[in-house]
Design an enzyme around this catalytic site. Structure first.
Site, mmCIF file in Angstrom:
data_model
loop_
_atom_site.group_PDB
_atom_site.id
_atom_site.type_symbol
_atom_site.label_atom_id
_atom_site.label_comp_id
_atom_site.label_asym_id
_atom_site.label_seq_id
_atom_site.Cartn_x
_atom_site.Cartn_y
_atom_site.Cartn_z
ATOM 1 N N GLU A 106 -9.747 -9.332 3.628
ATOM 2 C CA GLU A 106 -10.049 -7.956 3.220
ATOM 3 C C GLU A 106 -11.324 -7.876 2.393
ATOM 4 O O GLU A 106 -11.579 -8.719 1.534
ATOM 5 C CB GLU A 106 -8.886 -7.379 2.404
ATOM 6 C CG GLU A 106 -9.119 -5.954 1.938
ATOM 7 C CD GLU A 106 -7.896 -5.299 1.331
ATOM 8 O OE1 GLU A 106 -7.996 -4.126 0.916
ATOM 9 O OE2 GLU A 106 -6.827 -5.957 1.272
ATOM 10 N N SER A 110 0.831 -1.205 0.000
ATOM 11 C CA SER A 110 0.000 0.000 0.000
ATOM 12 C C SER A 110 0.866 1.257 0.000
ATOM 13 O O SER A 110 0.382 2.349 -0.321
ATOM 14 C CB SER A 110 -0.925 0.010 1.223
ATOM 15 O OG SER A 110 -0.186 -0.206 2.418
ATOM 16 N N LYS A 158 3.955 -11.597 3.638
ATOM 17 C CA LYS A 158 2.529 -11.773 3.362
ATOM 18 C C LYS A 158 2.327 -12.001 1.872
ATOM 19 O O LYS A 158 2.922 -11.311 1.047
ATOM 20 C CB LYS A 158 1.703 -10.568 3.817
ATOM 21 C CG LYS A 158 0.185 -10.739 3.551
ATOM 22 C CD LYS A 158 -0.634 -9.702 4.297
ATOM 23 C CE LYS A 158 -0.541 -8.321 3.698
ATOM 24 N NZ LYS A 158 -1.109 -8.248 2.311
ATOM 25 N N GLU A 214 -0.728 -12.736 -1.146
ATOM 26 C CA GLU A 214 -2.144 -12.700 -1.499
ATOM 27 C C GLU A 214 -2.541 -13.964 -2.251
ATOM 28 O O GLU A 214 -1.812 -14.422 -3.132
ATOM 29 C CB GLU A 214 -2.449 -11.469 -2.360
ATOM 30 C CG GLU A 214 -2.272 -10.148 -1.636
ATOM 31 C CD GLU A 214 -2.710 -8.956 -2.463
ATOM 32 O OE1 GLU A 214 -3.356 -9.154 -3.518
ATOM 33 O OE2 GLU A 214 -2.412 -7.817 -2.059
#
Length: 263
Positions: A181, A45, A112, A114
């Site tokens: 999310e 981000s 992390k 996804e």
């Protein structure tokens, strides 16, 4: 916090207390968050909130390593997780090569990744080779172009079942926790109950095992838009602009520097 969390203590928090995760991209903010946050996420981000880009996809591994090094310099107690950026884990072998480099070049505690069932083999390969992995299911920011936008998940029974399948696959592959999310709150609750590892939500309601927010959203520093799931705990942008305006006014009127601030 007086003691840094470990993977074991993070897992033991499930059913005991909600975990607090926040993003950081530099040593300055990491040091501020460090005594408070359980987990600091060096999120891709940063490409948006730090780099001004429209999505996360152009973040590079070099960028993530640089910012993770900076965060680790400021965080002595928080558990630090670094995002694996888009394109760095298309295969299990490539993921291991890039995650190994990240681990060698900065002292992050975990990475992390996804993806759900489709990334289970990759997660397992990393874990088998000593890389701790946090999963990420539901709305996947790195897939935003392929999916045509940011779309809330869990809107029907088929999506709900797929999310539970993803969560179980990520858990069974060896991830010690996962982010969920942009998922309908009731569905996220069922996902969290389906697995034994902590499920940390962002835009996924209050019945999961913790929460994560992007710090610039939470502190009200990002003005372009405010996602529905974000609560601003500080009107940061206005406070910063007011401070800079005060500085400018005092410079122009020669009130700064005054005698106190002069050698």
């Amino acid at each position: 916090m007086t003691k840094k969390l470990s993977i074991t203590s993070i897992q033991k928090a499930k059913g005991d207390r909600p975990l607090t995760m926040i993003t950081a991209y530099d040593a300055l903010f990491a040091k501020l968050f460090d005594p408070i946050a359980d987990i600091i996420l060096v999120g891709d981000s940063l490409n948006m909130s730090f780099g001004g880009k429209k999505d996360t996809l152009s973040a590079t591994l070099d960028q993530m390593i640089y910012h993770t090094q900076a965060v680790c310099n400021g965080a002595q107690n928080s558990f630090v997780i670094a995002d694996m950026p888009f394109g760095t884990y298309p295969t299990a072998e490539k993921a291991l090569e890039n995650a190994t480099r990240l681990f060698q070049e900065c002292p992050a505690d975990a990475v992390k990744i996804e993806g759900g069932q489709n990334k289970a083999e990759t997660i397992r390969h990393l874990v088998d080779n000593g890389i701790a992995v946090c999963g990420h299911i539901g709305l996947l920011p790195q897939s935003v172009r392929g999916e045509g936008g940011y779309k809330v998940k869990g809107k029907n029974e088929e999506e709900a079942k797929a999310l539970i399948t993803d969560a179980l696959a990520v858990e069974q592959a060896g991830a010690f926790c996962m982010v969920i999310e942009g998922v309908k709150a009731e569905v996220a609750m069922h996902v969290a109950r389906a697995v034994k590892v902590p499920v940390i939500g962002i835009g996924a309601g209050n019945s999961v095992d913790g929460q994560v927010l992007v710090f610039s959203d939470m502190l009200g520093l990002f003005e372009a838009f405010t996602p529905k799931f974000v609560k601003k705990y500080l009107n940061g942008a206005e406070l910063v602009k007011e401070a800079v305006q005060n500085y400018k006014d005092e410079v122009e009127s020669r009130r700064f520097p005054d005698e106190i601030h002069t050698y």
